[in-house]
Design a protein around this motif. Sequence first.
Motif, PDB file in Angstrom:
ATOM      1  N   LEU A  35       1.045  -1.101   0.369  1.00 20.85           N
ATOM      2  CA  LEU A  35       0.021  -0.037  -0.243  1.00 20.85           C
ATOM      3  C   LEU A  35       0.932   1.915   0.304  1.00 20.85           C
ATOM      4  N   SER A  68       0.287   3.977  -3.312  1.00 20.98           N
ATOM      5  CA  SER A  68       0.606   5.352  -2.314  1.00 20.98           C
ATOM      6  C   SER A  68       2.051   6.527  -2.763  1.00 20.98           C
ATOM      7  N   MET A  76      -6.510  10.504   2.196  1.00 14.69           N
ATOM      8  CA  MET A  76      -6.325   9.008   1.245  1.00 14.69           C
ATOM      9  C   MET A  76      -6.035   7.766   1.436  1.00 14.69           C
ATOM     10  N   THR A  77      -4.596   8.335   2.034  1.00 17.65           N
ATOM     11  CA  THR A  77      -3.720   7.715   1.968  1.00 17.65           C
ATOM     12  C   THR A  77      -3.661   7.137   3.731  1.00 17.65           C
ATOM     13  N   SER A 124      -7.088   4.640   4.235  1.00 17.97           N
ATOM     14  CA  SER A 124      -6.055   3.514   3.335  1.00 17.97           C
ATOM     15  C   SER A 124      -5.519   3.077   4.208  1.00 17.97           C
ATOM     16  N   SER A 157      -7.274  -0.115   6.145  1.00 17.98           N
ATOM     17  CA  SER A 157      -6.402  -1.975   5.572  1.00 17.98           C
ATOM     18  C   SER A 157      -5.882  -2.729   6.661  1.00 17.98           C
ATOM     19  N   ARG A 211     -14.676   3.275   3.955  1.00 16.51           N
ATOM     20  CA  ARG A 211     -14.235   4.069   2.905  1.00 16.51           C
ATOM     21  C   ARG A 211     -14.735   4.979   1.828  1.00 16.51           C
ATOM     22  N   THR A 227     -14.902   9.514   2.686  1.00 11.14           N
ATOM     23  CA  THR A 227     -14.445   9.470   1.091  1.00 11.14           C
ATOM     24  C   THR A 227     -15.681  10.883   1.548  1.00 11.14           C
ATOM     25  N   TYR A 237      -9.881   8.140  -5.114  1.00 13.16           N
ATOM     26  CA  TYR A 237     -10.375   6.901  -4.364  1.00 13.16           C
ATOM     27  C   TYR A 237     -10.909   5.891  -5.416  1.00 13.16           C
ATOM     28  N   TYR A 284      -7.577   3.842  -5.424  1.00 13.55           N
ATOM     29  CA  TYR A 284      -7.349   3.408  -3.594  1.00 13.55           C
ATOM     30  C   TYR A 284      -8.005   2.222  -3.859  1.00 13.55           C
ATOM     31  N   GLU A 309      -7.524  -2.147  -3.313  1.00  7.45           N
ATOM     32  CA  GLU A 309      -8.047  -2.674  -2.631  1.00  7.45           C
ATOM     33  C   GLU A 309      -8.738  -4.315  -3.112  1.00  7.45           C
TER      34      GLU A 309
END
Length: 133
Positions: free
Chosen positions: A11, A15, A46-47, A50, A54, A80, A84, A110, A113, A117
């Motif tokens: 991840l 990223s 978002m990072t 995530s 995760s 998520r 978001t 989005y 990511y 996933e």
Amino acid sequence: MNSIKTQLLRLLAFSGVILLLILVLDFIPFTTALIHEKAYGLYIYMTVLSFILSFATLTIMKNTDQESWTGLFMGAMVARLLFTAGYIGVVLYLGVENRLLLVINLFVVYLFYMGFEIMGLVTNLRAISKKAG
């Protein structure tokens, strides 16, 4: 299933690729208009989201049986989506110029990511099915 450390390192690498893409698009003169001025804050949000989702998902997976994993993955995807939507709602409520570009940038990040996933989910399910079969 891969270890939590391995998954989080993947991840992190993913990223980094997204950040590199944002930087390249932001500094090429004819694509500068494609990146919103708040894109870096959006990327950081978002990072972090995530990584948190995760880590939580992988930790719960490690401590539960495989039958409940589908609901766990779906719950993480819904979380998520909701986080978001909440983020974009707050940012738009506080006021920002060029709203459409911000929403488009958020949607693209989005989707990146979410795609990552889903690829991780397919990889884990493939490994589980090989163990079972």
